[in-house]
Structure formats: structure tokens, C-alpha cells
Scaffold this motif. Structure first.
Motif, mmCIF file in Angstrom:
data_model
loop_
_atom_site.group_PDB
_atom_site.id
_atom_site.type_symbol
_atom_site.label_atom_id
_atom_site.label_comp_id
_atom_site.label_asym_id
_atom_site.label_seq_id
_atom_site.Cartn_x
_atom_site.Cartn_y
_atom_site.Cartn_z
ATOM 1 N N GLY A 28 -15.389 15.254 4.429
ATOM 2 C CA GLY A 28 -14.633 13.708 3.818
ATOM 3 C C GLY A 28 -13.079 13.789 3.912
ATOM 4 N N GLU A 29 -12.441 15.193 4.576
ATOM 5 C CA GLU A 29 -10.930 14.787 4.487
ATOM 6 C C GLU A 29 -10.730 14.621 5.304
ATOM 7 O OE1 GLU A 29 -8.937 16.123 1.830
ATOM 8 O OE2 GLU A 29 -10.095 16.110 0.451
ATOM 9 N N LYS A 30 -9.092 13.608 5.295
ATOM 10 C CA LYS A 30 -8.461 13.334 6.845
ATOM 11 C C LYS A 30 -7.997 13.811 7.681
ATOM 12 C CE LYS A 30 -12.078 9.903 6.337
ATOM 13 N NZ LYS A 30 -12.780 10.691 7.034
ATOM 14 N N SER A 31 -7.098 13.965 6.017
ATOM 15 C CA SER A 31 -5.324 15.122 7.057
ATOM 16 C C SER A 31 -5.595 16.416 5.958
ATOM 17 C CB SER A 31 -4.267 14.051 6.535
ATOM 18 O OG SER A 31 -4.529 13.285 5.200
ATOM 19 N N GLY A 32 -4.500 17.604 6.124
ATOM 20 C CA GLY A 32 -4.104 18.329 5.348
ATOM 21 C C GLY A 32 -5.117 19.668 5.734
ATOM 22 N N ASP A 33 -5.081 20.772 5.247
ATOM 23 C CA ASP A 33 -5.530 21.762 5.764
ATOM 24 C C ASP A 33 -6.558 21.864 5.930
ATOM 25 O OD1 ASP A 33 -2.498 23.116 6.447
ATOM 26 O OD2 ASP A 33 -1.905 24.462 5.221
ATOM 27 N N LYS A 34 -7.611 21.518 4.618
ATOM 28 C CA LYS A 34 -8.633 21.358 4.698
ATOM 29 C C LYS A 34 -9.697 20.805 5.552
ATOM 30 C CE LYS A 34 -10.761 24.025 2.150
ATOM 31 N NZ LYS A 34 -10.875 25.842 2.785
ATOM 32 N N ALA A 35 -8.664 19.756 5.627
ATOM 33 C CA ALA A 35 -9.816 18.732 6.320
ATOM 34 C C ALA A 35 -10.063 19.164 8.162
ATOM 35 C CB ALA A 35 -8.725 16.873 6.734
ATOM 36 N N CYS A 36 -11.238 18.776 7.729
ATOM 37 C CA CYS A 36 -11.958 18.622 9.329
ATOM 38 C C CYS A 36 -10.672 18.219 10.630
ATOM 39 C CB CYS A 36 -13.727 17.462 9.488
ATOM 40 S SG CYS A 36 -13.696 17.750 10.966
ATOM 41 N N PRO A 37 -10.748 19.203 11.171
ATOM 42 C CA PRO A 37 -9.973 19.305 12.813
ATOM 43 C C PRO A 37 -10.507 17.811 13.380
ATOM 44 C CG PRO A 37 -10.031 20.905 12.135
ATOM 45 C CD PRO A 37 -10.859 20.557 11.018
ATOM 46 N N PHE A 38 -11.859 17.398 13.443
ATOM 47 C CA PHE A 38 -12.059 16.363 14.262
ATOM 48 C C PHE A 38 -11.572 14.859 13.714
ATOM 49 C CE2 PHE A 38 -14.963 19.877 15.638
ATOM 50 C CZ PHE A 38 -15.412 19.560 17.195
ATOM 51 N N ASN A 39 -11.547 14.837 12.545
ATOM 52 C CA ASN A 39 -10.825 14.048 11.714
ATOM 53 C C ASN A 39 -9.759 12.844 12.236
ATOM 54 O OD1 ASN A 39 -13.301 13.875 10.569
ATOM 55 N ND2 ASN A 39 -12.850 14.505 8.555
ATOM 56 N N TYR A 40 -8.417 14.035 11.994
ATOM 57 C CA TYR A 40 -7.399 13.806 12.421
ATOM 58 C C TYR A 40 -7.269 14.262 14.291
ATOM 59 C CZ TYR A 40 -6.148 18.640 11.209
ATOM 60 O OH TYR A 40 -7.138 20.334 11.423
ATOM 61 N N LEU A 41 -7.738 14.613 14.880
ATOM 62 C CA LEU A 41 -7.468 14.920 16.118
ATOM 63 C C LEU A 41 -7.881 13.614 16.996
ATOM 64 C CD1 LEU A 41 -8.827 18.470 16.913
ATOM 65 C CD2 LEU A 41 -5.946 17.710 17.061
ATOM 66 N N TYR A 42 -8.945 12.646 16.430
ATOM 67 C CA TYR A 42 -9.816 11.666 16.734
ATOM 68 C C TYR A 42 -8.788 10.729 17.251
ATOM 69 C CZ TYR A 42 -12.670 7.218 16.629
ATOM 70 O OH TYR A 42 -13.422 6.371 16.370
ATOM 71 N N TRP A 43 -7.794 10.624 15.123
ATOM 72 C CA TRP A 43 -7.142 9.578 14.962
ATOM 73 C C TRP A 43 -5.664 9.823 16.472
ATOM 74 C CZ3 TRP A 43 -9.275 5.117 14.203
ATOM 75 C CH2 TRP A 43 -10.345 5.511 12.872
ATOM 76 N N ALA A 44 -4.896 11.303 16.239
ATOM 77 C CA ALA A 44 -4.328 11.186 17.279
ATOM 78 C C ALA A 44 -4.735 11.281 18.202
ATOM 79 C CB ALA A 44 -3.878 13.084 16.990
ATOM 80 N N PHE A 45 -5.899 10.975 18.786
ATOM 81 C CA PHE A 45 -6.331 10.904 20.288
ATOM 82 C C PHE A 45 -5.933 9.404 20.489
ATOM 83 C CE2 PHE A 45 -9.445 9.410 22.937
ATOM 84 C CZ PHE A 45 -9.295 9.905 24.456
ATOM 85 N N LEU A 46 -6.576 9.193 19.615
ATOM 86 C CA LEU A 46 -6.403 7.140 20.038
ATOM 87 C C LEU A 46 -5.338 7.277 20.282
ATOM 88 C CD1 LEU A 46 -9.584 5.776 18.002
ATOM 89 C CD2 LEU A 46 -9.348 5.734 20.139
ATOM 90 N N HIS A 47 -4.166 7.541 18.698
ATOM 91 C CA HIS A 47 -2.806 6.704 18.919
ATOM 92 C C HIS A 47 -2.436 6.969 20.405
ATOM 93 C CE1 HIS A 47 0.883 5.974 17.102
ATOM 94 N NE2 HIS A 47 1.478 7.565 17.206
ATOM 95 N N ARG A 48 -2.655 8.625 21.176
ATOM 96 C CA ARG A 48 -1.594 8.936 21.818
ATOM 97 C C ARG A 48 -2.357 8.037 23.322
ATOM 98 N NH1 ARG A 48 -4.047 13.715 21.710
ATOM 99 N NH2 ARG A 48 -5.789 14.038 23.106
ATOM 100 N N HIS A 49 -3.248 7.017 23.391
ATOM 101 C CA HIS A 49 -4.546 7.006 24.991
ATOM 102 C C HIS A 49 -3.873 5.566 24.284
ATOM 103 C CE1 HIS A 49 -4.183 10.673 27.228
ATOM 104 N NE2 HIS A 49 -5.127 11.167 25.871
ATOM 105 N N ARG A 50 -3.110 4.537 23.434
ATOM 106 C CA ARG A 50 -3.311 3.518 22.851
ATOM 107 C C ARG A 50 -3.359 2.544 24.344
ATOM 108 N NH1 ARG A 50 0.676 5.830 20.867
ATOM 109 N NH2 ARG A 50 2.426 5.466 20.615
ATOM 110 N N ASP A 51 -2.273 3.164 25.093
ATOM 111 C CA ASP A 51 -1.812 1.994 26.300
ATOM 112 C C ASP A 51 -3.143 2.314 27.161
ATOM 113 O OD1 ASP A 51 0.932 1.470 25.091
ATOM 114 O OD2 ASP A 51 1.533 3.018 26.668
ATOM 115 N N ARG A 52 -4.102 2.878 27.040
ATOM 116 C CA ARG A 52 -5.335 2.593 27.979
ATOM 117 C C ARG A 52 -6.167 2.282 27.498
ATOM 118 N NH1 ARG A 52 -7.512 5.838 32.561
ATOM 119 N NH2 ARG A 52 -6.037 6.675 32.909
#
Ligand code: FAD
Ligand code: DLZ
Ligand code: SF4
Length: 509
Positions: A443-467
Motif C-alpha cells: 500500500g505504500e507508494k514511496s519510501g524505504d518500506k514501499a513496494c518497489p513495484f509501485n515506484y518503479l512502475y511510475w519511474a518506468f512510465l516517466h522514463r519512457h513518456r516520449d514513447r
């Protein structure tokens, strides 16, 4: 008259093989060989090697009983050249044969090796498949996009499977809407038929244990069928006990149940012990006799005459460079925990442990756990491809590469799928019970305890926003991302950076 050699590879163990049909038992000699070249081009799971060697030995005995002469090389034969062409050359020197009949292998690597063999090798089409290369190319020619669903409908029409005249049974081509239910609490079904190894298989297990001890994967317990009768019994068991609920829980994952209602027949089908038609007809028969619902049977048949054939078509149409595609420019090293399961991400560690123990994970574990993580973390797709090719008992490049390079890693830029298969932890939480025991908080979106899939998901979308930003199928995801406050977005990106930095330092994650 000097006969010819007929090559039968480890994943060509069927009487229906085109090269066998072309041969003449009264004068031709079959060549089968356990060689290190094939057993080590990736570090195959020991269960995969044991399965193939045991099945090869039994198929050789079966061919001999039918009147063929078989020249079989065992791995520990002192004169073994340890390559397929080497064994053909040795066989030709011993028998005087000047020509080889073969069925086209399922990997470009081996097709090229046969083409370069100093003895002429005639490669016949592998017609164990429903769709030939020419037919797939004809279907694909001129289409803007290749989509499985359209291809699948053609295959339904061609085979007549689940058809009422020219209409799909029940009025719909695809019943996925009724499938994909979340994981049930306890399913009370113990999965595929397990076989006790006989003396021949035990001998192979001893050999594999001594020669491949360093490979990832446990050999015991070994319960795969190693001949056609055993594979048919496994198919019957699936049709009678699991098929009725296959559709409902196709996408579910349970910590305590590794197989759910999956068939676990891909290794038998890909090695030739079973054929696509008998499998699909058995499933259709279960529906017609009221033993399994249409949503389950249609979903199952689609995997085999749809996805499986589509993937093979893509592999052979794209050619040998397909496995080197890297449309998203991902270059991170495959994390060590893909081999050790040593990660606090419970879903990943459980999927890797299961892979280590069984040489099997079902589709959603491959796609939405290990595949999803690799894609979100930007792992080099070729390394991901080599991992999948090594660790599963059903893995051969013709089927593995389009699933990994295409479907899972989007490294082909959209040839297999119109959008990448990515998700945050919510999806995994909905479809599994992994998150309950995880040290990360889904349920946590960021920070040390947060599930890595959560923030990696947004970072992925951000990284590939042009595509992907203008992809209509991803518009909702980008709208959600853009609706977040700047602080929240930044927190996700910072958490992703920190996590990936830990990954790059091989620090525990
Ligand atoms: P079930 O779920 O019972 O499905 C029935 C059959 O349908 C399978 O036995 C298989 O023959 C076929 N099938 C289902 N999905 C696919 C698919 N996407 N592509 C091709 N055939 C399919 N399958 C392989 O056979 N070899 C592989 O190396 C392989 N690698 C994969 C890698 C990734 C990243 C992903 C996402 C999928 C991969 N698949 C592969 C497809 C699928 O995961 C396996 O076929 C399936 O998990 C095998 O288990 P099962 O026999 O219990 O299948
Ligand atoms: C996967 C495999 C392994 C592990 N070993 C052998 C082998 O020793 N001899 C053989 O003929 N085939 C083996 N195979 C299967 C081949 O790698 C397979 O035929 C090609 O990859 C083409 O699909
Ligand atoms: Fe996987 Fe995240 Fe769930 Fe942990 S919380 S099991 S990492 S999805």
C-alpha cells in the motif's frame, strides 16, 4: 545401397516427425546424441536436461522396437564430439552415409550449424505445428500490426475447433472476460500428475547430478513423464481434474500452490511427446460432453492454437537478430537474486524459488512477477532472455524469445504486443497472496518500506513518456501519473533512483 542419416533432436521425439516420414527404416540410420553443445549453450535447469535425456533414450528404444536402426550417443561416450554436426560427421564416417535428413530445429543457432555442416543436411519443415512459416507470412503480410486475436480466429476457422459452422461456439471468440479471477483462499487441488522415475530415468538423474551440479535448479524430486504414455496420462489428469477451473484462476498466484489449475504440459508438447491437436481435441471433448465450461476450454485452446503458434510465427518471421532487440535501451545487469532468490520482494523470491525447484512457473509468474520486475528495473533484455531460456523445462528459443523479448520486455518495440506488460504492486496483490508475507508494504507508494513495484512502475512510465505517452492504451496510466502532486511524483522518482542504485551496488533489496 548406403543409407542416409536421419537426425532426431531432443525436442523432436515423435513418430510424426517430417524427417522420419522421409526416411526408410530398411536402409537409413537415425542419429540421436546427448552433447554438451546443446546441454550447455545456456546453463539449462538440471530437470530440463534430465527430462530430455531420459525422454531421448526412451524414444530411441521405441524407434528400435519399430524396426529402425538408431545410432545413439550418450553424454559419457568417450568418442562423443559434443556437437550435433560433430555427431553427424562421426556417424557418416562410420556408416558411409553422405546425406542427412533433418527436421528444421527450433533455434536459428542450430539451423545455421546444420547449414554449415560439411555433409549436406536436408532440413524439412517442422510440420508438428498448425501454421507453417509461409502461412504465417501470408497472414502477416501487409498488416499494420500483428495481433494474436486476429491470427487466433483464423486458426479456429482453419481447425474447426470450438466452431458451430462458421461461427465461434457460444457466439464469442474469446471468453477472457469470464476468466482471471483473483486467487482463491485454498484450492484443494494438488496439481499435475507426478510420475515415479523408472530405472532408465534414475540412471539419467545420476548422470545429470554429477555433470551439471553447478547449474541453477534442483533435480530432486523428479516427477516429469519421460515418454508418450506418461505424457498422455498427465494430459488426461489435467482434462479430468483441472481444466474445468483453468479459466477462472488462470492468472492467480498462490504461495502454497505452485501449479493451480494449469496443465503443466508445455515441456511435453514442445519436446514432441504430445501434439497440439490431441490436446485441443481432448479439451473440446470435455466441453462438448459437459465436463468443462466453455470459458475454460476456449481460454485453454487459445493458448495453444493462438499464442503458441503466433509466437512461433513471430520468431521465424523476425529472424536470428530478434533476440538482440532492445527498443527501450535497457542495459542494467540481471540481478543476482534471479539465481539465488535472495530478495526481500516476496513475489520475486517465491517465483525464483519455484523456478529453481520445479523448472516451472506459470504464465503470470513469468510475465507479471519476474518479467515485470526486469522490465520496470530496466534490465538488459538479452540477459533476461538467456535466463528464461535456461531455467524452464519448456524453453526453446522459438517460443521463449517472443515471449521474453516481445511480450514481456517490449524489447521488440511492439511487434508482439501493443503496450508493455507493466504493473505496480496492486496487481500482484490482487492476483496473489504474496504481499501478505512481504517485508515491503504494497500500500505504500514511496519510501524505504514501499513496494518497489509501485515506484518503479511510475519511474518506468516517466522514463519512457516520449514513447508511451501518446499510446491510447496507456492514456489512463499517464493521466493518473500527471494527476499526482509534484511532491508525490518526485517522491516516487527518488525512491526508484535509490532502489536502482542499491541494485547496481548489489546491495540487498
Ligand atoms: P497452461 O497455462 O496450462 O497453458 C496451456 C498451454 O498453452 C501451454 O502448455 C503452452 O503450450 C501454451 N501457451 C500458453 N501461453 C503461451 C504463450 N504465451 N506462448 C506460447 N505457448 C503458450 N512457453 C513455453 O512453452 N516455453 C517458454 O520458454 C516460455 N517462456 C515464457 C517466458 C515468458 C516471459 C512468458 C511470459 C511466457 C513464456 N511461455 C513459455 C508461455 C507460458 O508461460 C508457458 O507456455 C506456460 O506457463 C506453460 O505452462 P502450462 O503448460 O502449465 O501452461
Ligand atoms: C535442450 C537440449 C539439451 C539440453 N540437450 C540436447 C542434446 O543433448 N541433444 C539434442 O539433440 N538436443 C538437446 N536439446 C534440445 C536442443 O537444444 C533443441 O533441439 C534446439 O535448441 C532446437 O530447438
Ligand atoms: Fe511483491 Fe510488492 Fe507484494 Fe512485496 S509488496 S510481494 S514486492 S508486490
Amino acid at each position: 545401397m548406403v543409407g542416409r542419416l536421419i537426425l532426431v533432436l531432443g525436442d523432436q521425439l515423435t513418430d510424426e516427425l517430417s524427417a522420419l516420414r522421409e526416411g526408410d527404416p530398411s536402409r537409413d540410420i537415425i542419429v540421436m546424441a546427448e552433447v554438451m553443445g546443446e546441454a550447455s549453450y545456456v546453463p539449462h535447469h538440471p530437470k530440463k536436461i534430465a527430462f530430455l535425456f531420459a525422454a531421448m533414450r526412451k524414444f530411441a528404444a521405441h524407434l528400435e522396437a519399430k524396426g529402425w536402426r538408431v545410432r545413439y550417443t550418450r553424454l559419457d561416450d568417450p568418442d562423443n564430439t559434443h556437437t550435433i554436426p560433430g555427431e553427424l560427421i562421426r556417424g557418416a564416417a562410420e556408416t558411409g552415409a553422405v546425406e542427412v535428413l533433418a527436421t528444421e530445429p527450433g533455434e536459428f543457432r542450430l539451423i545455421a550449424a546444420l547449414e554449415e555442416c560439411p555433409i549436406p543436411v536436408h532440413q524439412f519443415p517442422d510440420d508438428r505445428f498448425l501454421c507453417s512459416h509461409a502461412e504465417f507470412d501470408q497472414w502477416a503480410e501487409g498488416r499494420k500490426e500483428l495481433r494474436m486475436e486476429w491470427f487466433y480466429r483464423e486458426m479456429r476457422r482453419k481447425t474447426g475447433l470450438l466452431m458451430e459452422g462458421d461461427q465461434p461456439a457460444g457466439g464469442k471468440w474469446n471468453y477472457d472476460h469470464d476468466n482471471r479471477k483473483p486467487a482463491p483462499g485454498d484450492i484443494g487441488f494438488n496439481g499435475p500428475l507426478r510420475h515415479r522415475p523408472d530405472a532408465g530415468t534414475e540412471a539419467v538423474l545420476t548422470l545429470v547430478a554429477s555433470r551439471f551440479a553447478g547449474n541453477f535448479g534442483t533435480l530432486d524430486p523428479f516427477w516429469f513423464a519421460t515418454d508418450r504414455d506418461g505424457a498422455l496420462a498427465a494430459l488426461d489428469h489435467f482434462i479430468a481434474h483441472a481444466l474445468p477451473r483453468f479459466g477462472d484462476f488462470q492468472d492467480a498466484m498462490l504461495d502454497g500452490n505452485r501449479f493451480l489449475y494449469h496443465s503443466v504440459i508445455s515441456m511435453y508438447l514442445n519436446a514432441g511427446l504430445l501434439g497440439w491437436r490431441e490436446i485441443c481435441e481432448a479439451a473440446e471433448g470435455a466441453w462438448r460432453s459437459g465436463k468443462a465450461p466453455l470459458n475454460a476450454v476456449e481460454g485453454f485452446v487459445r493458448q495453444i492454437i493462438g499464442w503458441r503458434e503466433f509466437m512461433r510465427g513471430i520468431y521465424f518471421r523476425q529472424g536470428p537478430d530478434y533476440t538482440r532487440m532492445n527498443a527501450l535501451g535497457h542495459d542494467r545487469k540481471l540481478p543476482e537474486f534471479y539465481w539465488t532468490a535472495d530478495t526481500a520482494m516476496r513475489c520475486v523470491s517465491r517465483a525464483v524459488e519455484q523456478t529453481r525447484d520445479e523448472a516451472y512457473a506459470h504464465h503470470i509468474q513469468r510475465l507479471m512477477v519476474t518479467g515485470n520486475f526486469a522490465l520496470l528495473a530496466g534490465i538488459d533484455p538479452h540477459q533476461v532472455h538467456e535466463w528464461y531460456l535456461a531455467v524452464y523445462a519448456d524453453a526453446y528459443e522459438w517460443v521463449e524469445a517472443p515471449n521474453v523479448i516481445g511480450m514481456s520486455q517490449f524489447a521488440d518495440g511492439g511487434i508482439v504486443g501493443s503496450k508493455p506488460y507493466v504493473s505496480g504492486g496492486n496487481y500482484i496483490n490482487k492476483m496473489s497472496d504474496y504481499c501478505k508475507g512481504c517485508s515491503y508494504e504494497v500500500g505504500e507508494k514511496s519510501g524505504d518500506k514501499a513496494c518497489p513495484f509501485n515506484y518503479l512502475y511510475w519511474a518506468f512510465l516517466h522514463r519512457h513518456r516520449d514513447r508511451f505517452g501518446r499510446n491510447p492504451r496507456m492514456a489512463q496510466m499517464y493521466r493518473t501519473w500527471m494527476a499526482m502532486s509534484d511532491d508525490r511524483r518526485q517522491a516516487s522518482l527518488d525512491s526508484a533512483d535509490a532502489f536502482l542504485a542499491r541494485l547496481d551496488r548489489s546491495a540487498p533489496v
